[in-house]
Design a protein around this motif. Sequence first.
Motif, short mmCIF file in Angstrom:
data_model
loop_
_atom_site.label_atom_id
_atom_site.label_comp_id
_atom_site.label_asym_id
_atom_site.label_seq_id
_atom_site.Cartn_x
_atom_site.Cartn_y
_atom_site.Cartn_z
N SER A 175 -7.46 -13.35 13.95
CA SER A 175 -7.79 -13.64 15.23
C SER A 175 -6.58 -14.16 16.19
O SER A 175 -6.49 -13.64 17.38
CB SER A 175 -8.70 -15.07 15.44
OG SER A 175 -8.23 -16.16 14.56
N TYR A 176 -5.81 -15.01 15.54
CA TYR A 176 -4.36 -15.06 16.42
C TYR A 176 -3.52 -13.76 16.40
O TYR A 176 -3.03 -13.46 17.52
CB TYR A 176 -3.66 -16.08 15.56
CG TYR A 176 -4.06 -17.46 16.07
CD1 TYR A 176 -3.06 -18.34 16.94
CD2 TYR A 176 -5.12 -18.16 15.91
CE1 TYR A 176 -3.16 -19.55 17.47
CE2 TYR A 176 -5.33 -19.75 16.22
CZ TYR A 176 -4.43 -20.22 17.13
OH TYR A 176 -4.46 -21.23 17.68
N GLY A 177 -3.84 -12.85 15.39
CA GLY A 177 -2.96 -11.65 15.43
C GLY A 177 -3.58 -10.78 16.52
O GLY A 177 -2.78 -10.23 17.14
N MET B 211 1.36 -15.82 13.16
CA MET B 211 1.06 -14.78 14.45
C MET B 211 1.29 -15.33 15.83
O MET B 211 1.45 -14.43 16.47
CB MET B 211 -0.71 -14.65 14.18
CG MET B 211 -0.92 -13.93 12.87
SD MET B 211 -0.58 -12.10 13.11
CE MET B 211 0.87 -12.36 12.05
N PHE B 212 1.43 -16.48 16.19
CA PHE B 212 1.79 -16.97 17.11
C PHE B 212 3.26 -16.88 17.51
O PHE B 212 3.51 -16.23 18.54
CB PHE B 212 1.83 -18.62 17.26
CG PHE B 212 2.52 -19.34 18.43
CD1 PHE B 212 1.67 -19.10 19.48
CD2 PHE B 212 3.36 -20.06 18.30
CE1 PHE B 212 2.11 -19.81 20.79
CE2 PHE B 212 4.01 -20.72 19.50
CZ PHE B 212 3.17 -20.57 20.68
N MET B 213 4.02 -16.54 16.33
CA MET B 213 5.42 -16.06 16.71
C MET B 213 5.77 -14.60 16.40
O MET B 213 6.57 -14.09 17.27
CB MET B 213 6.36 -16.98 15.60
CG MET B 213 6.30 -18.55 15.98
SD MET B 213 6.89 -18.83 17.28
CE MET B 213 8.68 -18.42 17.44
N GLY C 13 -8.72 -5.46 19.74
CA GLY C 13 -9.88 -6.07 20.00
C GLY C 13 -10.75 -6.03 18.55
O GLY C 13 -11.40 -6.49 18.26
N GLY C 14 -10.41 -4.74 18.10
CA GLY C 14 -11.06 -4.44 16.56
C GLY C 14 -10.41 -5.66 15.49
O GLY C 14 -11.52 -6.10 14.82
N ILE C 15 -9.24 -5.76 15.74
CA ILE C 15 -8.93 -6.95 14.61
C ILE C 15 -9.76 -8.27 15.15
O ILE C 15 -9.92 -8.86 14.02
CB ILE C 15 -7.33 -7.22 15.03
CG1 ILE C 15 -6.61 -5.88 14.53
CG2 ILE C 15 -6.94 -8.34 14.33
CD1 ILE C 15 -5.18 -5.82 14.85
N LEU C 16 -9.93 -8.58 16.46
CA LEU C 16 -10.73 -9.84 16.46
C LEU C 16 -12.10 -9.53 16.10
O LEU C 16 -12.33 -10.84 15.71
CB LEU C 16 -10.74 -10.17 18.04
CG LEU C 16 -9.34 -10.72 18.50
CD1 LEU C 16 -8.93 -10.64 19.96
CD2 LEU C 16 -9.23 -12.20 18.30
N LEU C 17 -12.63 -8.53 16.23
CA LEU C 17 -14.05 -8.37 15.77
C LEU C 17 -14.11 -8.52 14.25
O LEU C 17 -14.92 -9.11 13.63
CB LEU C 17 -14.67 -6.98 16.40
CG LEU C 17 -14.94 -7.12 17.82
CD1 LEU C 17 -15.42 -5.84 18.21
CD2 LEU C 17 -15.86 -8.04 18.36
N THR C 18 -13.02 -8.01 13.50
CA THR C 18 -13.04 -8.02 12.18
C THR C 18 -12.55 -9.69 11.66
O THR C 18 -13.14 -9.93 10.81
CB THR C 18 -11.74 -7.37 11.70
OG1 THR C 18 -11.82 -5.96 12.06
CG2 THR C 18 -11.53 -7.24 10.10
N ALA C 19 -11.94 -10.20 12.45
CA ALA C 19 -11.99 -11.48 12.40
C ALA C 19 -13.43 -12.36 12.40
O ALA C 19 -13.66 -13.41 11.48
CB ALA C 19 -10.98 -12.33 13.34
#
Length: 426
Positions: A16-18, A155-157, A180-186
Amino acid sequence: MFRRGLAGVTTMTLLSYGGEYMAFTSVLTWLYNLTTARGVDPLQAYGFGFLVSAVYLLVSGVLAVPFGSLSDRFGRRPLAVVGCVSAGLSILDLPATALLTEANFVILAVSLVLIFVGIGHGTFTASALAYAGDISSSSNVGQAYGLVETAEYAMFMFGTPLGFIVAQLYGNIWTFVITGGILLTAALAAVVGMPERRRNADSTASSSQSAEVGKTDASLAVGGNSGPQGQIKLLFKAVQDSGVLIALIAIFFVSMGFTAFRIYMTQYGTSGQAVPVVGPYLISIMAIASTLAAVPIGKLVDLSKKRMPVLIVGFVIEAIALVAILVNPTALTLIAWSVAFGVAIMLVRIPQAVIVAERTQVENRAGAMGANHAVEHIGYGAGAFLGGLFVVSFGLSSLTSFAVFGAMSLVAGLVFLPLWKKLGLN
């Protein structure tokens, strides 16, 4: 349960952070390109990027409190999923803003997108931090927060430079699709990897009978039958606790010092005053040190059972590093003090998160973590504001400004020292 849950919440946090921070640079570039193409002066377009970012940061911090309370009421996993999906779908919608012909509408649309990303950020952050406390016992709570902080901080840094690389390779639109896909994977990681069970109404377990973290019943439960007023009362009860208040003050001061370091050292690294070779990489060196130190510090907190002493040591090291780093800097001293500062940040962040977890109940933990996140963002803003004030209005040098921030960190640590024993905060 602990291992599965910890793996799940860490994966969700990392993804999610990534996804969020990888997208952020492209969002600002996208806004700049669209507005300048519609006749906005380049300098004004640059300024709009700052304003939109400010709205996003404010929303993601402040709304973590009410959405954290929703997580207390309806569960960590559902709210984590909602947060990830909200942020992911919002980022996937960004390419549609290119269809708008007026610059004002573009700015409004991108602002709305980032507001929903901010809502998602506050929601999955509060849920993740609360869940880490829910699944932990007093013997491994530091390890849990060390791992979650590692994922968040890494991921913040490093999410932003990773996003820049992706954008250079594939362009902004594909960056939005990928992130967006990474967040949906989260969200999927939360569904699969963050199991929780609801409170049994007949349960009479108490903290004296359970090894779980918390002041009272700390089963992996979610109080589903608490009304909104009850949740508000529970939240106020949490933040009125002396230990939680101290933890909130700690996250404020450490966030303020962190922002000062990040801004000043970024400018120093790209200036003509910088020591060759290491100058541009000091922030990365600091971030790597923090990331590598998080889990060992968490284990130290677990083994020592001393939360406040570790936190106080962190403030003292932070103060020394801030004062010393720009005194006759050489490549070696810059690296050494950047590492020390990075470790000091985690010496404060991890025990303060553990204190919040241990002094809250399952029913109000996410709300308290949301308040913690909000205060963290306020600290970031205060650090940036004071840093600018010191230089622009007061004419202080970077060295003097760092000394002032270092003094504030030292005072914070020294103030916490008598409170530690007086309030019995281990």
